[in-house]
Each structure stands twice: as C-alpha cells, then as structure tokens.
Design a protein around this motif. Structure first.
Motif, PDB file in Angstrom:
ATOM      1  N   HIS A 120      -3.925   2.604  -1.578  1.00 56.20           N
ATOM      2  CA  HIS A 120      -4.836   1.485  -1.795  1.00 56.20           C
ATOM      3  C   HIS A 120      -4.211   0.205  -1.243  1.00 56.20           C
TER       4      HIS A 120
ATOM      5  N   SER B 284      -1.986  -2.946  -3.695  1.00 56.56           N
ATOM      6  CA  SER B 284      -1.691  -2.212  -4.918  1.00 56.56           C
ATOM      7  C   SER B 284      -0.232  -2.377  -5.324  1.00 56.56           C
TER       8      SER B 284
ATOM      9  N   GLN C 137     -11.753  -1.464  -8.302  1.00 54.83           N
ATOM     10  CA  GLN C 137     -10.523  -1.521  -9.090  1.00 54.83           C
ATOM     11  C   GLN C 137     -10.110  -0.107  -9.469  1.00 54.83           C
TER      12      GLN C 137
ATOM     13  N   SER D 272      -0.347   6.846  -3.159  1.00 60.29           N
ATOM     14  CA  SER D 272      -0.888   6.847  -4.514  1.00 60.29           C
ATOM     15  C   SER D 272      -0.218   7.898  -5.391  1.00 60.29           C
TER      16      SER D 272
ATOM     17  N   SER E 157       0.845  -1.193   0.000  1.00 55.77           N
ATOM     18  CA  SER E 157       0.000   0.000   0.000  1.00 55.77           C
ATOM     19  C   SER E 157       0.882   1.246   0.000  1.00 55.77           C
TER      20      SER E 157
ATOM     21  N   ARG F 206       2.826  -0.240  -7.503  1.00 56.11           N
ATOM     22  CA  ARG F 206       3.185   1.058  -8.098  1.00 56.11           C
ATOM     23  C   ARG F 206       4.566   0.975  -8.728  1.00 56.11           C
TER      24      ARG F 206
ATOM     25  N   ASN G  28     -11.267   0.521  -0.559  1.00 58.52           N
ATOM     26  CA  ASN G  28     -10.557  -0.408  -1.429  1.00 58.52           C
ATOM     27  C   ASN G  28     -11.448  -1.467  -2.063  1.00 58.52           C
TER      28      ASN G  28
ATOM     29  N   TYR H 248      -1.731   0.288  -9.844  1.00 55.83           N
ATOM     30  CA  TYR H 248      -2.916  -0.534 -10.095  1.00 55.83           C
ATOM     31  C   TYR H 248      -3.331  -1.228  -8.804  1.00 55.83           C
ATOM     32  N   ALA H 249      -4.623  -1.154  -8.491  1.00 53.14           N
ATOM     33  CA  ALA H 249      -5.188  -1.859  -7.339  1.00 53.14           C
ATOM     34  C   ALA H 249      -6.376  -2.670  -7.828  1.00 53.14           C
TER      35      ALA H 249
END
Length: 299
Positions: free
Chosen positions: A88, A91, A131, A56, A53, A93, A128, A108-109
């Motif tokens: 998220h 996720s 998508q 973001s 997590s 990254r 959460n 992307y989660a």
C-alpha cells in the motif's frame, strides 16, 4: 532491481532505506521508472518499523504457503488478488522482535484523502483509495512455520457526483510450511470478504474463500516446485496449477523453467456477473496456459 542503504546507529539500532525497481512493469508503463517495494525504516531491540510502501502482512503470510512466490504458477494475480494486497502507498508497518519463535506484525494505510470514482468502474479498484489495517502473527522455529493475517478495509463513499458506496471488508489468511530434509511441504487457506467487488454497486461485500497446497524439493543444484491453488468468489471458481524447475548455475545465478495452467470453471459470461474491469481475472473464462523460461541473477 534493489537499491538499499543501511546505517549503523549504535546500540543495536540501524536505519535503512530501500527502493526497488521492477523491469516487468517498466515494459508496460511507457518506459517509466516503475517502483516496486519502497520504504525507510528503523530497527533495533524493539523490532522494525518501515514507512512508505513495504510489502504487506497479507503478502508475507501468503508466501509461507507458496513455493513459487508470486511468479508464474503461483496464482497470486489470479486467485490471491481476491484476499491479499501486495503493498500500500503511504503505509506504516511494524514487526516485533522474535520471542520464542513468535513475531507480531501491524500495518496501517490511511488511504487517499479525496477519493473520486475512476474510469472504468468499479471505483473501488482504483489503487490505495481505501483505509486498510492488517495484523499478523507468525511462528517460525526449526522446520515449522505458521503464519496468520487479517486484512480489513474500511467502508467508503466516493466523492464523485454519482457517489458509489463501498462496503467494508475483512478476510483471514492462514498458511504453514514444514521442512523435511531437502523437501518443504506447504498449505494455505483464506476465508472472508473479497477485497474487490465485481460491480460498481458495492454496498454488500462478496464472500471469497480458497486454499492451496505446495511442495518444494532440492537435490543439489536442482530445485523442483509445484502448487495447486483454488479460489471461489461470488460463484466464480478458479483453479491454478503451477510447476517450476530451478537450476543453480552459481550461488547468485539460476536458470528456470516454469508452467502455469489457470482454469476458470465459471461458464457464464463476464456481463452476466456484472464485471466491468477487463483486467479482473474472472473476465476471461476457460483455460489459460503459460510457459516461461529465463535466467535470474542476484547482485
């Protein structure tokens, strides 16, 4: 509180693990070990990958235009909650290496495997559950930083007996800052759909747009910061003015004084707007003023 581990793998590659704890959440979570940012990662000439997590892309972009970070006066929890997630669960990254000042990011989660309607409604506010894909592009060279992000959520229908359809959303965030000596000027803008709908019936995404300006000035041990942010979502307008002064007692210890004024200019009641979440910012109309004073130490 940040707990981090870094291991040199050779050839310019490093493995990282980070676990952050937030005492502010601990105080309201029955003493639970409140988790903040958490991830494992791998970095090298290819860039950086983080799983778990991590913060973001939208948050990273927002911070470019916010001299007050996400704290008192920034308006993050009041205005930016409409268009930017903090992080998220589950996720991934990726951040590319910087090339001539440019860095690209992708997050992307997958969301929850089984989504159920929560209580209280609307179900889409359950964290959460959806998508999410976030993309970003950042330019940072010399005194200028410019950042862009797009945050997109897929459409979804809850698996409850009383199914709720949730519309897909997409919002754009643009932020910039420019440093002139000890002064940094910043500005931000967002436009698109609100991340959260204000009613349990979410077949149509709501329009949300806003802007912010900020300034930070350092003079010796003192740093003065100010920002003004506004957001309008489905006719509900909110303005936030923030001020803060930091005084550096040492390289790692800072005393601060902050002030925030939040003004919800919408005169109608929460029920008239179909708002059912008491935690949603637009529930409480009118002015809210906060003053904070404290001491911050980095270990």
């Amino acid at each position: 509180i940040r707990i981090g581990v870094v291991e040199d793998l050779g050839g310019g590659m490093r493995a990282t693990a980070q676990y952050n704890l937030d005492p502010r959440v601990m105080a309201t979570d029955n003493g639970a070990l409140a988790r903040d940012e958490m991830f494992i990662g791998l970095s090298g000439g290819f860039g950086q990958i983080r799983l778990g997590s991590p913060n973001s892309v939208g948050l990273t972009t927002f911070l470019t235009a916010s001299p007050l970070g996400t704290g008192i006066g920034s308006g993050y929890g009041v205005t930016a909650a409409d268009y930017s997630f903090i992080r998220h669960n589950r996720s991934a990254r990726y951040d590319s290496p910087a090339i001539n000042g440019f860095t690209a990011s992708l997050l992307y989660a997958p969301g929850n495997d089984q989504v159920v309607a929560g209580s209280p409604a609307p179900a889409q506010l359950i964290g959460n559950a959806r998508q999410v894909t976030e993309i970003g592009l950042r330019y940072a060279k010399g005194p200028l930083t410019i950042a862009y992000a797009n945050v997109a959520q897929a459409a979804q229908t809850t698996g409850a007996a009383a199914a709720v359809s949730i519309a897909k959303t997409s919002t754009n965030i643009l932020a910039a800052s420019y440093r002139i000596g000890g002064t940094t000027l910043s500005a931000g803008w967002n436009d698109g759909d609100a991340l959260f709908n204000r009613t349990a019936t979410a077949a149509t995404a709501l329009k949300s747009e806003g802007s912010r300006i900020g300034i930070s000035h350092s003079m010796g041990a003192i740093t003065l910061m100010a920002s003004i942010a506004n957001q309008k979502t489905d006719g509900v307008k909110e303005d936030v003015t923030g001020l803060r002064a930091d005084y550096a007692l040492s390289k790692r210890t800072v005393a601060y004084l902050g002030y925030e004024n939040w003004d919800n200019k919408n005169a109608t009641t929460a029920a008239a707007n179909g708002i059912t979440m008491s935690a949603f910012p637009a529930v409480n109309k009118g002015d809210r003023k906060i003053t904070s004073i404290g001491l911050r130490h980095s270990f």
